[in-house]
Design an enzyme around this catalytic site. Sequence first.
Site, PDB file in Angstrom:
ATOM      1  N   ASP A  78       0.716  -1.344   0.231  1.00  0.00           N
ATOM      2  CA  ASP A  78       0.028  -0.238   0.137  1.00  0.00           C
ATOM      3  C   ASP A  78       0.463   1.132   0.084  1.00  0.00           C
ATOM      4  OD1 ASP A  78      -2.283  -1.748  -0.521  1.00  0.00           O
ATOM      5  OD2 ASP A  78      -2.671  -1.599   2.318  1.00  0.00           O
ATOM      6  N   ASP A 143      18.457  -7.344   3.283  1.00  0.00           N
ATOM      7  CA  ASP A 143      19.116  -7.733   1.443  1.00  0.00           C
ATOM      8  C   ASP A 143      20.962  -6.481   1.984  1.00  0.00           C
ATOM      9  OD1 ASP A 143      16.951  -9.130   1.056  1.00  0.00           O
ATOM     10  OD2 ASP A 143      15.973  -7.635   0.022  1.00  0.00           O
ATOM     11  N   ARG A 187      17.299 -10.394  -3.343  1.00  0.00           N
ATOM     12  CA  ARG A 187      16.266  -9.835  -4.964  1.00  0.00           C
ATOM     13  C   ARG A 187      17.110  -8.705  -5.798  1.00  0.00           C
ATOM     14  NH1 ARG A 187      11.234  -9.941  -4.506  1.00  0.00           N
ATOM     15  NH2 ARG A 187      10.845  -9.017  -5.847  1.00  0.00           N
ATOM     16  N   ARG A 282      20.055 -31.968  -3.923  1.00  0.00           N
ATOM     17  CA  ARG A 282      19.160 -31.642  -3.103  1.00  0.00           C
ATOM     18  C   ARG A 282      19.028 -29.721  -3.012  1.00  0.00           C
ATOM     19  NH1 ARG A 282      18.611 -35.907  -3.985  1.00  0.00           N
ATOM     20  NH2 ARG A 282      17.557 -38.144  -2.786  1.00  0.00           N
TER      21      ARG A 282
HETATM   22  O1  F6P Z   1      13.121  -7.290   0.596  1.00  0.00           O
HETATM   23  C1  F6P Z   1      13.325  -8.168   1.504  1.00  0.00           C
HETATM   24  C2  F6P Z   1      12.928  -8.821   1.055  1.00  0.00           C
HETATM   25  O2  F6P Z   1      13.217 -10.058   2.208  1.00  0.00           O
HETATM   26  C3  F6P Z   1      13.979  -9.930  -0.472  1.00  0.00           C
HETATM   27  O3  F6P Z   1      14.775 -10.053   0.373  1.00  0.00           O
HETATM   28  C4  F6P Z   1      12.556 -10.779  -0.561  1.00  0.00           C
HETATM   29  O4  F6P Z   1      12.658 -10.987  -2.377  1.00  0.00           O
HETATM   30  C5  F6P Z   1      11.548  -9.927  -0.745  1.00  0.00           C
HETATM   31  O5  F6P Z   1      11.515  -9.266   1.043  1.00  0.00           O
HETATM   32  C6  F6P Z   1      10.069 -11.430   0.271  1.00  0.00           C
HETATM   33  O6  F6P Z   1       8.745 -10.431   0.009  1.00  0.00           O
HETATM   34  P1  F6P Z   1       8.043 -11.160   0.580  1.00  0.00           P
HETATM   35  O7  F6P Z   1       7.724 -11.102   2.202  1.00  0.00           O
HETATM   36  O8  F6P Z   1       6.436  -9.794   0.087  1.00  0.00           O
HETATM   37  O9  F6P Z   1       7.566 -12.145   0.272  1.00  0.00           O
END
Ligand code: F6P
Length: 364
Positions: A78, A143, A187, A282
């Site tokens: 939001d 991150d 990400r 794995r």
């Molecule tokens: O940006 C922080 C983060 O933890 C990323 O590493 C990850 O891709 C994303 O948030 C995950 O977001 P959500 O909680 O919406 O799945």
Amino acid sequence: MPKKLLILTGGGDCPGLNAVIRGVAKRARVEKDWVVYGSVEAFNGVLKEPQNIVEITNSVAAGIHVRGGTILKTTNKDNPIKFPVRQEDGTTRFEDRSDELVRRLKELEFDAVINIGGDGSQRISKVLYEKGVNIIGVPKTIDNDLCATDMTFGFQTAVQIATDSFDKLVTTAESHHRVMIMEVMGRDAGWIALHTAIAGGAEICLIPEIPYDINIVTKRIAERYNQGKGFANIVIAEGAHALASSLTSAAGDKGSEHVRLGGVAYELSRQLKAAGCPADIRETVLGHVQRGGSPIAFDRVLATLFGVKAFEMAAKNEFGRMVAFKNNEVTSVTLDEATQEYNGVNKDSYLVKAAKGLNICFGD
Ligand code: F6P
């Protein structure tokens, strides 16, 4: 009349958010002439009818620094500047509600706003500041991808969780002569993967900043088996991709939280098999455990210092700035500087060179 301060948490949650809230509240209490409030679920607490704003009293803030998540709840959807409105036909329309937000904050007579969030949240802070809101940003994200701060709180906790998991995967890899692929968050930035690879002693580390050649990765695994080790551990960041991939990044816009990632470990496994890797493989996708639970001591300290600093900046009218950690000091930068660029891993940095010096393969 005491002054009114509003605090909120936006974007994905992150260990240490509650420590910031407590840091602000405790520091404000010492000054006596401030009352601290929290907007529930980022700016939604202000925009919603009825509004959802709570006072952060002594008893609300007591002891919360050890708790994960955020007592104020959060959302990474939001955005008040691009607010999603569901239509009857199932589609979503986006509205700019920033003027309405600014008006409501004025009506509520808040003297200062502290916005704890990542890149996206600080861009919102910047817009609100330009529209006259007395706002201060506090950087957060596991991150560690925000520029203008050497580190964000939550990152070290995520690395610790990933390293603990990695250690467990090493013993099972060794017992079964397997290749274990562990996927971590990140990400567009490979910070968690890289730190975990060094801390855990991975053979291979794949990050978004260095697209990998699957043949080089396969060769490294073969070498490892030929050396008689008989197992290998790989850390891969969720946004990593192969050289041949048509994508520059799996995540879309840098720092964007909107494209949902996860599962690249399975893709790597398929690629390895297709490239002729004979090992038993794995995959483990760590996912949100990296963001959950109690912050480690380092993050509690950093987050608390950020909270104290943010309050002190509010008391001194230092608005339009974000708290930052630079050269071992807690300081601040303008919101312009804070949102200018994206902080990815520099492939020419000593961190990467040292990892390569340890024979960690990046697939390049
Ligand atoms: O940006 C922080 C983060 O933890 C990323 O590493 C990850 O891709 C994303 O948030 C995950 O977001 P959500 O909680 O919406 O799945």
